[in-house]
Design a protein around this motif. Sequence first.
Motif, PDB file in Angstrom:
ATOM      1  N   SER A 138       9.150  92.682  -0.891  1.00 36.73           N
ATOM      2  CA  SER A 138       7.968  91.949  -1.316  1.00 36.73           C
ATOM      3  C   SER A 138       6.766  92.412  -0.502  1.00 36.73           C
ATOM      4  N   GLY A 139       5.586  92.104  -1.051  1.00 36.40           N
ATOM      5  CA  GLY A 139       4.366  92.507  -0.373  1.00 36.40           C
ATOM      6  C   GLY A 139       3.629  93.580  -1.146  1.00 36.40           C
ATOM      7  N   SER A 140       2.568  94.047  -0.555  1.00 34.77           N
ATOM      8  CA  SER A 140       1.739  95.064  -1.199  1.00 34.77           C
ATOM      9  C   SER A 140       2.358  96.433  -0.981  1.00 34.77           C
ATOM     10  N   ILE A 141       3.096  96.875  -1.959  1.00 31.07           N
ATOM     11  CA  ILE A 141       3.786  98.150  -1.848  1.00 31.07           C
ATOM     12  C   ILE A 141       3.577  98.971  -3.098  1.00 31.07           C
ATOM     13  N   SER A 142       3.836 100.236  -2.944  1.00 30.64           N
ATOM     14  CA  SER A 142       3.876 101.132  -4.088  1.00 30.64           C
ATOM     15  C   SER A 142       5.333 101.427  -4.377  1.00 30.64           C
ATOM     16  N   SER A 143       5.692 101.419  -5.644  1.00 27.04           N
ATOM     17  CA  SER A 143       7.081 101.733  -6.006  1.00 27.04           C
ATOM     18  C   SER A 143       7.391 103.205  -5.852  1.00 27.04           C
ATOM     19  N   ALA A 144       6.417 103.999  -5.358  1.00 32.99           N
ATOM     20  CA  ALA A 144       6.647 105.434  -5.207  1.00 32.99           C
ATOM     21  C   ALA A 144       7.525 105.763  -4.005  1.00 32.99           C
ATOM     22  N   GLY A 145       7.694 104.805  -3.106  1.00 30.62           N
ATOM     23  CA  GLY A 145       8.444 105.099  -1.891  1.00 30.62           C
ATOM     24  C   GLY A 145       9.930 105.271  -2.121  1.00 30.62           C
ATOM     25  N   ASP A 146      10.571 105.921  -1.175  1.00 31.44           N
ATOM     26  CA  ASP A 146      12.024 106.033  -1.194  1.00 31.44           C
ATOM     27  C   ASP A 146      12.615 104.728  -0.676  1.00 31.44           C
ATOM     28  N   MET A 147      13.694 104.301  -1.297  1.00 29.45           N
ATOM     29  CA  MET A 147      14.391 103.091  -0.841  1.00 29.45           C
ATOM     30  C   MET A 147      15.799 103.493  -0.435  1.00 29.45           C
ATOM     31  N   GLY A 148      16.257 102.939   0.659  1.00 25.00           N
ATOM     32  CA  GLY A 148      17.556 103.394   1.133  1.00 25.00           C
ATOM     33  C   GLY A 148      18.281 102.383   1.981  1.00 25.00           C
ATOM     34  N   TRP A 149      19.448 102.802   2.381  1.00 26.51           N
ATOM     35  CA  TRP A 149      20.302 102.003   3.255  1.00 26.51           C
ATOM     36  C   TRP A 149      20.745 102.859   4.437  1.00 26.51           C
ATOM     37  N   TYR A 150      20.671 102.247   5.594  1.00 29.15           N
ATOM     38  CA  TYR A 150      21.185 102.831   6.822  1.00 29.15           C
ATOM     39  C   TYR A 150      22.190 101.854   7.413  1.00 29.15           C
ATOM     40  N   ARG A 151      22.980 102.345   8.346  1.00 29.31           N
ATOM     41  CA  ARG A 151      23.909 101.440   9.024  1.00 29.31           C
ATOM     42  C   ARG A 151      24.031 101.804  10.497  1.00 29.31           C
ATOM     43  N   GLN A 152      24.377 100.808  11.271  1.00 32.08           N
ATOM     44  CA  GLN A 152      24.558 101.021  12.701  1.00 32.08           C
ATOM     45  C   GLN A 152      25.790 100.260  13.155  1.00 32.08           C
ATOM     46  N   ALA A 153      26.769 101.013  13.602  1.00 36.80           N
ATOM     47  CA  ALA A 153      27.989 100.436  14.145  1.00 36.80           C
ATOM     48  C   ALA A 153      27.804 100.198  15.643  1.00 36.80           C
ATOM     49  N   PRO A 154      28.573  99.300  16.221  1.00 32.18           N
ATOM     50  CA  PRO A 154      28.451  99.027  17.655  1.00 32.18           C
ATOM     51  C   PRO A 154      28.609 100.294  18.488  1.00 32.18           C
ATOM     52  N   GLY A 155      27.668 100.523  19.375  1.00 27.73           N
ATOM     53  CA  GLY A 155      27.732 101.665  20.261  1.00 27.73           C
ATOM     54  C   GLY A 155      27.345 102.989  19.631  1.00 27.73           C
ATOM     55  N   LYS A 156      26.884 102.935  18.393  1.00 28.14           N
ATOM     56  CA  LYS A 156      26.520 104.174  17.693  1.00 28.14           C
ATOM     57  C   LYS A 156      25.067 104.129  17.252  1.00 28.14           C
ATOM     58  N   GLN A 157      24.546 105.294  16.927  1.00 30.17           N
ATOM     59  CA  GLN A 157      23.183 105.375  16.430  1.00 30.17           C
ATOM     60  C   GLN A 157      23.127 104.960  14.958  1.00 30.17           C
ATOM     61  N   ARG A 158      21.954 104.528  14.568  1.00 30.91           N
ATOM     62  CA  ARG A 158      21.739 104.208  13.161  1.00 30.91           C
ATOM     63  C   ARG A 158      21.845 105.490  12.352  1.00 30.91           C
ATOM     64  N   GLU A 159      22.540 105.400  11.214  1.00 28.70           N
ATOM     65  CA  GLU A 159      22.739 106.590  10.391  1.00 28.70           C
ATOM     66  C   GLU A 159      22.403 106.290   8.933  1.00 28.70           C
ATOM     67  N   LEU A 160      22.020 107.345   8.239  1.00 28.38           N
ATOM     68  CA  LEU A 160      21.722 107.215   6.816  1.00 28.38           C
ATOM     69  C   LEU A 160      23.004 106.975   6.037  1.00 28.38           C
ATOM     70  N   VAL A 161      22.932 106.023   5.121  1.00 27.26           N
ATOM     71  CA  VAL A 161      24.009 105.820   4.159  1.00 27.26           C
ATOM     72  C   VAL A 161      23.626 106.507   2.850  1.00 27.26           C
ATOM     73  N   ALA A 162      22.466 106.134   2.324  1.00 24.68           N
ATOM     74  CA  ALA A 162      21.976 106.721   1.085  1.00 24.68           C
ATOM     75  C   ALA A 162      20.532 106.332   0.899  1.00 24.68           C
ATOM     76  N   TYR A 163      19.805 107.160   0.154  1.00 25.35           N
ATOM     77  CA  TYR A 163      18.471 106.762  -0.265  1.00 25.35           C
ATOM     78  C   TYR A 163      18.256 107.234  -1.686  1.00 25.35           C
ATOM     79  N   ILE A 164      17.279 106.605  -2.336  1.00 24.53           N
ATOM     80  CA  ILE A 164      17.002 106.898  -3.731  1.00 24.53           C
ATOM     81  C   ILE A 164      15.500 106.942  -3.926  1.00 24.53           C
ATOM     82  N   THR A 165      15.033 107.951  -4.642  1.00 21.97           N
ATOM     83  CA  THR A 165      13.612 108.087  -4.896  1.00 21.97           C
ATOM     84  C   THR A 165      13.185 107.190  -6.047  1.00 21.97           C
ATOM     85  N   SER A 166      11.879 107.100  -6.255  1.00 23.04           N
ATOM     86  CA  SER A 166      11.382 106.292  -7.363  1.00 23.04           C
ATOM     87  C   SER A 166      11.844 106.842  -8.699  1.00 23.04           C
ATOM     88  N   GLY A 167      12.127 108.123  -8.742  1.00 22.06           N
ATOM     89  CA  GLY A 167      12.662 108.734  -9.949  1.00 22.06           C
ATOM     90  C   GLY A 167      14.168 108.610 -10.061  1.00 22.06           C
TER      91      GLY A 167
END
Length: 121
Positions: free
Chosen positions: A25-54
């Motif tokens: 929500s908020g003032s955004i453009s739908s042109a941005g990439d939307m994605g999911w990351y995850r962070q397990a205990p003791g580990k760095q945050r990592e990319l799970v997946a992302y999807i473009t506006s297309g």
Amino acid sequence: QVQLVESGGGLVQAGGSLRLSCAVSGSISSAGDMGWYRQAPGKQRELVAYITSGRSATYAESLKGRFTISRDNVKNTVDLQMNGLTPEDTAVYYCNLDYRRLFGVSASTYWGQGTQVTVSS
């Protein structure tokens, strides 16, 4: 103000499925990439997946075939369907809205507060 709110996390047995959802929500453009990351205990945050506006999706190599990302540009939502979960998938999952690929490194990126996914063996 841009807000990302995740839902759908929880406890599941190995081999099970979960579907995460994120509403933006908020003032955004739908042109941005939307994605999911995850962070397990003791580990760095990592990319799970992302999807473009297309609706072009990119996945972490190790997760291809089990996870599916989708988005609705009208509702400004992004979902992550997770199948065949294993204890190694246990992590806090974060929703992300990112304009940097489109507009450069100084562009905005936004994060949700995270949702816990726990997979029991």
